[in-house]
Design an enzyme around this catalytic site. Sequence first.
Site, short mmCIF file in Angstrom:
data_model
loop_
_atom_site.label_atom_id
_atom_site.label_comp_id
_atom_site.label_asym_id
_atom_site.label_seq_id
_atom_site.Cartn_x
_atom_site.Cartn_y
_atom_site.Cartn_z
N SER A 164 0.84 -1.19 0.00
CA SER A 164 0.00 0.00 0.00
C SER A 164 0.88 1.25 0.00
CB SER A 164 -0.98 -0.04 1.18
OG SER A 164 -2.01 0.91 1.02
N GLU B 283 -9.29 -5.85 -3.24
CA GLU B 283 -8.68 -4.66 -2.64
C GLU B 283 -9.71 -3.70 -2.05
OE1 GLU B 283 -5.50 -4.00 -2.29
OE2 GLU B 283 -4.37 -5.03 -3.86
N HIS C 118 -7.72 -5.79 0.84
CA HIS C 118 -6.48 -5.01 0.84
C HIS C 118 -5.61 -5.39 2.03
CE1 HIS C 118 -3.99 -1.51 -0.11
NE2 HIS C 118 -4.09 -1.08 1.15
#
Length: 538
Positions: free
Chosen positions: A208, A326, A420
Site C-alpha cells: 500500500s 482490494e 487489501h
Amino acid sequence: MKTILAMLAAVLPLPAAAQAPVVRAPAGAVQGEVADGVRVFRGIPYAQPPVGTLRWKPPVALPAWQGVRQATAFGAACVQPRITAGIYANPPQRMDEDCLTLNVWSPREAKGLPVIVWIHGGALVSGYSHEGMYDGARLAAKGAVIVSINYRLGILGYLAHPALSAESPDGVSGNYGLLDQIAALRWVRDNVAAFGGDPANVTIAGESAGGLSVLYLMASPRARGLFGKAVAQSAYMIAAPELKAARHGLPAAESAGTTIARALGAADLAALRATDAQALSQGAVAKGFGPWGTVDGKVLPRQLVDTWDRGEQAPVPVLAGFNTGEIRSLRMLLPPRPADAAAYETAIRARYRDLADPFLRLYPARDMGEAMLATTRDALYGWTSLRLAIGQGAIGRAGYLYLFDHGYPAADEAGLHAFHAAEIPYVFGTTRGTAPYWPKIPDGVADRRLSAAMMDYWLSFARTGTPTAPGLPPWAPYGTAANYMMFGQVPRAATRPLPGMFALHEAAMCRRRAAGDQPWNWNAGVASPVLAPAAGCR
C-alpha cells in the site's frame, strides 16, 4: 533525573554474564534477544530525533554511540492520528517525534544473507514498523535478515512550504518521510553486515503506502544503489503534487502547505514548529491535508509515470502484485453509486467516450456493485502492478506479477474476500493472531501451506532475483506471454491477467496526463472526468 538515568542505562556495557546477543556495528554495539533461534534487535535509532529545529529537516546522521545500547524494546511509532475503528485499527501504544528507529531479525551465526527492508503501509498517515503482522522472525529463520523501519508520517513527514524551501540548500521541501527511508537504507548499507546481512543484496519491500514508497525510492536518484531488488504489494502510481506549480488537478505542494498552516492557525514557520506534534497530526487530517511525495526536481525528479516512461527507474528486478478484493475493505474510495444500471452506463459513456465500449465489457452495468469495486481496484492497484512488471521488462530487468485471490471463511462471510493487505500475514508467516481486528485466519493445513509457499517465493526473490518455491510451479517473468502467479487456495501459474484491463487504464491515464488538469488517482469509472481525445497517446 529519570531521563538522564534512562539514557545512561541504554548505553552502559552489559555484565559479561548476560546471556543475550551483542552485535558490534559501525553505528555502535547493540544487545538484543534470542527467540526460537532468531536474534531480534528492536528500536535501533538510525538518525537523530527530528524534533525542535530538526522538525521538517532532512534526517541527520546519528553519531556512533559508546558502550552497548539495549535493543530489547521497540521504539515509539511516529506521531499519527489514533485510528480506532475498522479492520485496520491497531493504534500504537507509544507515539513520539523521536521515532526514527528500525528493527532487525537475524538467524544466529548469520553471514552474507539476503536483506529485506520492510516499509509499512498506512496512507503515509499511520502505521509503524512493529505491528504484529510485520514480525520478521519466521522469514529470518528461513535464511534472511529482515529490517523494518519507521519514517515520519502525515504533515510531519510530507509538508512542503515556501519557508521550508527557503531554508533548504536545494531550495525544496516536503519528502521528509521519504528522506527518512533513504537514511534507513544508508544505515542498512553501512551496518547490516554486522548482523549477518549482505549489504550488496538488499531488497526493499512494502505494501500500500509502503508499495508507493517503493516506487518513490525506485524513482529517486538519492536512493540509487542502496537496493538491488524491489517488492511492491498493492502499490499505486498516482499523480503527485509538484513543488511550485499547480498541475494535473493538484495544487502546488508549497501552496497546499501554506493553506494547511493557515487552517491550523500558524502564522509562520516558528509557530508551526512550536505546535504540539499530536495536535498537528490530528488537525492536518481534520483539515484535509494529504501527505504525498512532492515532485521537487531533486528527491523526486518528475511524475512517477514519466520516470517509468523514460526508463529512468531503478534498473532492478521487481516483484509486484495486487489482491482481487482490494476495495472490499476500502469502500471509502468508491464514488457514489448511480441510481440504476442505465444511469451507470450513461455516466460511463459520457466520461469515457470512445473508450466506453471496452470499459463496459470489463465493468458491465448488469452487476454494477461488483463492476465499481473492480474499476477502482484496477485503476489504482491492477494497472500499477502491470505497469511495474511491463516497465522493468522494457529496461531489460525481470518483472514478476502476482494476483492474490485467497479467501477463507471469516473473510468471505464478511464480504472481504482477498481484501487489501490480506496477503501480508501469509508473506511474513504471521497468520496466527497478529491482526487484532481482521477476520480470523484459520490455523489449518491449507493456509499454512500457502503461507509457506509465499514465504519461499519472496525469500528466493530476495536471494537471487528469481522467485521459486520447492515443488511448486515455476514463476516466469511477465514478458511477452503476460505471465503471472495466482495465489488462491494454492499457487498457480497463469497468463494474461484480466485481459484488456491494463490497456484501458493506461489509455485513460495518458489522456488525463495530456490534459494537464486531471489527476490519475481515484477518479475512475463514474467519478472520471470527461476524457480528452486520444491525440498524443499511444
